[in-house]
Scaffold this active site. Structure first.
Site, mmCIF file in Angstrom:
data_model
loop_
_atom_site.group_PDB
_atom_site.id
_atom_site.type_symbol
_atom_site.label_atom_id
_atom_site.label_comp_id
_atom_site.label_asym_id
_atom_site.label_seq_id
_atom_site.Cartn_x
_atom_site.Cartn_y
_atom_site.Cartn_z
ATOM 1 N N ASP A 136 38.915 40.193 36.913
ATOM 2 C CA ASP A 136 38.242 39.489 35.807
ATOM 3 C C ASP A 136 38.572 37.994 35.751
ATOM 4 O O ASP A 136 37.859 37.234 35.115
ATOM 5 C CB ASP A 136 38.633 40.126 34.458
ATOM 6 C CG ASP A 136 38.322 41.608 34.410
ATOM 7 O OD1 ASP A 136 37.452 42.052 35.179
ATOM 8 O OD2 ASP A 136 38.948 42.331 33.607
ATOM 9 N N ARG A 275 14.448 47.588 36.695
ATOM 10 C CA ARG A 275 15.370 48.455 37.441
ATOM 11 C C ARG A 275 16.805 47.960 37.237
ATOM 12 O O ARG A 275 17.042 46.757 37.155
ATOM 13 C CB ARG A 275 15.051 48.440 38.936
ATOM 14 C CG ARG A 275 13.730 49.109 39.274
ATOM 15 C CD ARG A 275 13.836 50.621 39.115
ATOM 16 N NE ARG A 275 12.634 51.288 39.571
ATOM 17 C CZ ARG A 275 11.578 51.564 38.796
ATOM 18 N NH1 ARG A 275 11.577 51.193 37.525
ATOM 19 N NH2 ARG A 275 10.525 52.177 39.284
ATOM 20 N N ARG A 284 35.924 46.551 42.769
ATOM 21 C CA ARG A 284 37.394 46.522 42.886
ATOM 22 C C ARG A 284 37.868 47.123 44.207
ATOM 23 O O ARG A 284 39.069 47.176 44.467
ATOM 24 C CB ARG A 284 38.018 47.310 41.726
ATOM 25 C CG ARG A 284 37.901 46.601 40.432
ATOM 26 C CD ARG A 284 38.834 47.044 39.345
ATOM 27 N NE ARG A 284 39.408 48.350 39.390
ATOM 28 C CZ ARG A 284 39.547 49.147 38.322
ATOM 29 N NH1 ARG A 284 39.098 48.760 37.144
ATOM 30 N NH2 ARG A 284 40.129 50.303 38.419
HETATM 31 O O1 F6P Z 1 40.038 44.724 34.282
HETATM 32 C C1 F6P Z 1 39.404 45.113 35.444
HETATM 33 C C2 F6P Z 1 38.225 46.002 35.141
HETATM 34 O O2 F6P Z 1 37.618 46.353 36.360
HETATM 35 C C3 F6P Z 1 37.198 45.411 34.167
HETATM 36 O O3 F6P Z 1 36.350 44.502 34.783
HETATM 37 C C4 F6P Z 1 36.534 46.663 33.683
HETATM 38 O O4 F6P Z 1 35.984 46.462 32.403
HETATM 39 C C5 F6P Z 1 37.657 47.660 33.629
HETATM 40 O O5 F6P Z 1 38.660 47.180 34.509
HETATM 41 C C6 F6P Z 1 37.288 49.061 34.049
HETATM 42 O O6 F6P Z 1 38.387 49.851 33.815
HETATM 43 P P1 F6P Z 1 38.584 51.326 34.363
HETATM 44 O O7 F6P Z 1 38.857 51.261 35.827
HETATM 45 O O8 F6P Z 1 39.739 51.843 33.590
HETATM 46 O O9 F6P Z 1 37.297 52.065 34.094
#
Ligand code: F6P
Length: 404
Positions: A136, A275, A284
């Site tokens: 983030d 869409r 991630r």
């Molecule tokens: O803080 C990183 C993040 O990927 C955010 O962008 C997202 O809102 C959150 O974590 C998602 O969290 P989780 O993996 O617990 O669903």
């Protein structure tokens, strides 16, 4: 003997392994008498004394590996002072583990929540150094966090792929980008991917403006429109709600996320097919991009240097391209938002990006509701006072202008 405890906490991201490798390589470059205790699944490992002894060999070959070799978990800060289901005092348990193993310090890799707990452990007398991890990029006190550039890379790739299919269809495409309460990933991926509309929490959007942009593109012969939308994007109307009202609205919202709510509104306003693409956790995943490999290696090595010098109670951050030590009490609990008035936003507007707002609209941080939405637990009393004084002054000015 130097005894170092290490843990990764919160959501994972790319380059966690690379950062830990940086720490360990840095330490072993100066000393041989080192023991590394790797705690499993974040603070949980520290609470329940679940750890493994690691050698420098464990950190070989992990520079490019995504995820974390230690595992991670979310342990909410607000529950840290609440005993577990067996009545265990978690804070005392963490301190007990630390002292039982005679650790010299803890190296903690994490984002916002993680930093609040790290700061609490510092206040409890433990030696702590933290590394700025989160896709983030919303950690206070550092220009950059590792994971961010890799996430931008994935989100940009998603927008690129949508672009090629979008040109074949007269549709509107929404790509919902991660970022929690801030818009850094969306802003960067939106610019890099050539999105037509970028919606971020820091600039509340107006659905009529969005509809106008889409219709305007159609009239100019551009039959498709691409929107990069932050998962935390908020409408002008919602930004006026109090924090509680907004939370209640989210809880009762029939849509799985903002992209779906927007899609329905856009279809209604423009008659166009919409869409949705949600890359979600792919943002991630995978290997860190070269930038993140370099950055995480640097902050890891800097942490090693600090351990060797006995400098504790800091996060390693970056300022003007240099690694710096930022006191943990300054970092804990604050969020770094996109500044709606920054040059990046201005330049994005100049290359034709709409943020779904009208010229002259007040930026989020200055609307009454946004203040509510944005206030973080760690806003210090002083900051709150300053904010209130600023707001009062503004209102007074408005009033006296009206009276004139
Ligand atoms: O803080 C990183 C993040 O990927 C955010 O962008 C997202 O809102 C959150 O974590 C998602 O969290 P989780 O993996 O617990 O669903």
């Amino acid at each position: 003997m130097l005894r170092i405890g290490m843990l990764t906490s919160g959501g994972d991201c790319q380059a966690l392994n690379a950062a830990m490798r940086g720490v360990v390589k840095g330490i072993f470059s100066a000393r041989d008498d080192v023991e590394i205790y790797g705690f499993q699944d974040g603070y949980k490992g520290l609470i329940y004394s679940d750890f493994k002894m690691l050698t420098s060999r464990d950190f070989s070959g992990i520079l490019t590996r995504g995820g974390t070799i230690l595992g991670t978990s979310r342990q909410p800060f607000k529950l840290m002072r609440v005993p577990d289901e067996n009545g265990l005092d978690k804070v005392e348990a963490m301190k007990h583990t630390y002292h039982k193993l005679s650790l010299d310090c803890l190296v903690i890799l994490g984002g916002n929540g993680t930093h609040k707990t790290a700061n609490m452990l510092r206040e409890e007398g433990l030696n702590v150094i933290t590394l700025p991890k989160t896709i983030d990029n919303d950690l206070w006190g550092t220009e950059m966090t590792f994971g961010f550039q890799s996430a931008v890379d994935v989100a940009t790739d998603t927008i690129d792929r949508i672009h090629t299919t979008a040109t074949s269809h007269s549709r509107v495409f929404i790509i919902e980008v991660m970022g929690h309460k801030v818009g850094h990933v969306t802003l960067h991926a939106g610019i890099a991917g050539g999105a037509d509309i970028v919606l971020i929490p820091e600039i509340p959007y107006d659905i009529d403006v969005i509809a106008d942009v889409i219709q305007g593109r159609s009239a100019a012969g551009k039959s498709f429109t691409i929107l990069a939308v932050a998962e935390g994007a908020i409408s002008k109307e919602d930004a006026k709600l109090s924090k509680k009202e907004y939370k209640d609205k989210l809880a009762s919202r029939k849509y799985p996320s903002i992209a779906y709510e927007l899609a329905e509104q856009i279809e209604k306003a423009t008659g166009k097919e919409v869409r949705i693409t949600v890359p979600g956790h792919t943002q991630r995943g995978g290997s860190p991009v070269p930038y993140d490999r370099v950055f995480s290696s640097r902050v890891g090595a800097k942490a090693a240097d600090m351990i060797l010098n006995g400098q504790y109670g800091y996060m390693v951050g970056m300022k003007n391209g240099e690694t710096v030590m930022v006191p943990l009490e300054e970092v804990a609990g604050k969020l770094k938002f996109v500044d709606p008035k920054c040059s990046l936003i201005k330049e994005a507007r100049m290359v034709g990006i709409s943020f779904g707002d009208r010229e002259g609209d007040e930026p989020a941080e200055e609307t009454a509701a946004a203040e509510d939405v944005r206030v973080t637990e760690a806003d210090t009393k002083k900051e709150k006072k300053e904010k209130k004084a600023k707001k009062d002054k503004k209102e007074k000015n408005k009033k006296s202008k009206k009276e004139k």
